[in-house]
Design a protein around this motif. Sequence first.
Motif, short mmCIF file in Angstrom:
data_model
loop_
_atom_site.label_atom_id
_atom_site.label_comp_id
_atom_site.label_asym_id
_atom_site.label_seq_id
_atom_site.Cartn_x
_atom_site.Cartn_y
_atom_site.Cartn_z
N UNK A 151 28.96 26.10 41.40
CA UNK A 151 27.54 25.72 41.36
C UNK A 151 26.66 26.96 41.40
N UNK A 152 27.06 27.94 42.22
CA UNK A 152 26.29 29.18 42.30
C UNK A 152 26.34 29.93 40.97
N UNK A 153 27.52 29.96 40.33
CA UNK A 153 27.67 30.66 39.06
C UNK A 153 26.82 30.00 37.97
N UNK A 154 26.77 28.67 37.96
CA UNK A 154 25.93 27.96 36.98
C UNK A 154 24.46 28.33 37.18
N UNK A 155 23.99 28.32 38.43
CA UNK A 155 22.59 28.66 38.71
C UNK A 155 22.32 30.13 38.39
N UNK A 156 23.28 30.97 38.68
CA UNK A 156 23.14 32.41 38.40
C UNK A 156 23.01 32.66 36.91
N UNK A 157 23.85 32.02 36.10
CA UNK A 157 23.83 32.25 34.66
C UNK A 157 22.63 31.60 33.98
N UNK A 158 22.17 30.49 34.52
CA UNK A 158 21.03 29.80 33.91
C UNK A 158 19.70 30.24 34.52
N UNK A 159 19.78 31.17 35.49
CA UNK A 159 18.57 31.70 36.15
C UNK A 159 17.73 30.57 36.75
#
Length: 386
Positions: free
Chosen positions: A306-314
Amino acid sequence: MLQLQYITEEQLAGFDQYQYSAVDTNPLSVYIMQHLWNRVVKIVPLWIAPNLLTFSGFLLLLINYFILCFYDWDYTASGSQLIPNWVWWFAALATFSAYALDSIDGKHARRTQSSSPLGELFDHGLDSWATSLFTISFFSICASPRGFPGLSEHMMFVFLSIVLLNFMLSHWEKYNTGVLFLPWGYDLSQVALVAGYLLTATVGVELWQKPLMFGYYITTISMTLVIACSIFLSLPQTMYNIYMAYQRKTLKKDSLYEALLPLVSPTILFFLLTLWVTSSPCDILIKQPRLFLFMVGVTFSSVACRVIVCQMSNTRSESVHYLLFPLALVVFAAVTGLLGRLEEVALKVFTALTTVAHVHYGVCVGRQLSQHLNIYIFSMKKRAQE
């Protein structure tokens, strides 16, 4: 399989704007391994999709893990010479192959001009799970079977927790800076794992049950080095990189609260896990070490993805991951004695449900991004426009 839309419209828009940015300063990687991978990737046929390389490496890790489960379910077999020698040779081959495939998938994507946010998410998402598989598989070598020195079950939990938190640290750093500073420990750990399996296959598990120097065992020295590197190298470097981004006014988040938000769920997760380990009436970690550590790995991966998704989608990170609520209920019922003899059953049920939920999340997110980006996950072909 029921298709759920886990990725929001805001996140999809963020993926459309995503640009990969990474920095690798590890001498082992820059001066040795990268030259090797540049040669290896040329062997890969151009028609093979990069994600297929990534997934193949992950499958090798799973196969290796299940083989070790069969021969050493409770981490006691190595001291009794119950694990056939071919298992260690296969573990070395599987670990090196997974390391190689994970290292060349990005190169192959650039080589075939098929790089995409889906590929990076697929890579890092599997990495978040593979990190625990690498670690808990290697415990079969350096665990402390009956009457032998080595890592105890509690030290295994501490070791795994530190490794996973280091992984999260790298992606929290990217969440704030927009740049993935590749950790020095990755290549070093992969080479060490392969060397450890090869030494065990050649010399035997007795290597890990004898003092290495000054009366200290390899497991003790390794644990000390991991803790020292985390405290004195990884964490300071992460804070420095975030500080430099602040100085250059390139930080992605404009408040301390927003910057620290991705660390809330991992903090709660390891607090709950530590509480369960230290307060379990039936010593759940002692009774079911492999199952408990597997549960730690898959739950962490669910949080990290979930963190990686938010990180990549800003986009803004979620405050508390939903799986932490049932975990908190299970831990509360366990430590207060409400579960009684059902504590092991509760662990099995929670592990099974968490694994199914995490796999479902991964499949649905992959399909959703695949459709949005008009590409297939495991094929170089483009989707037909609707």
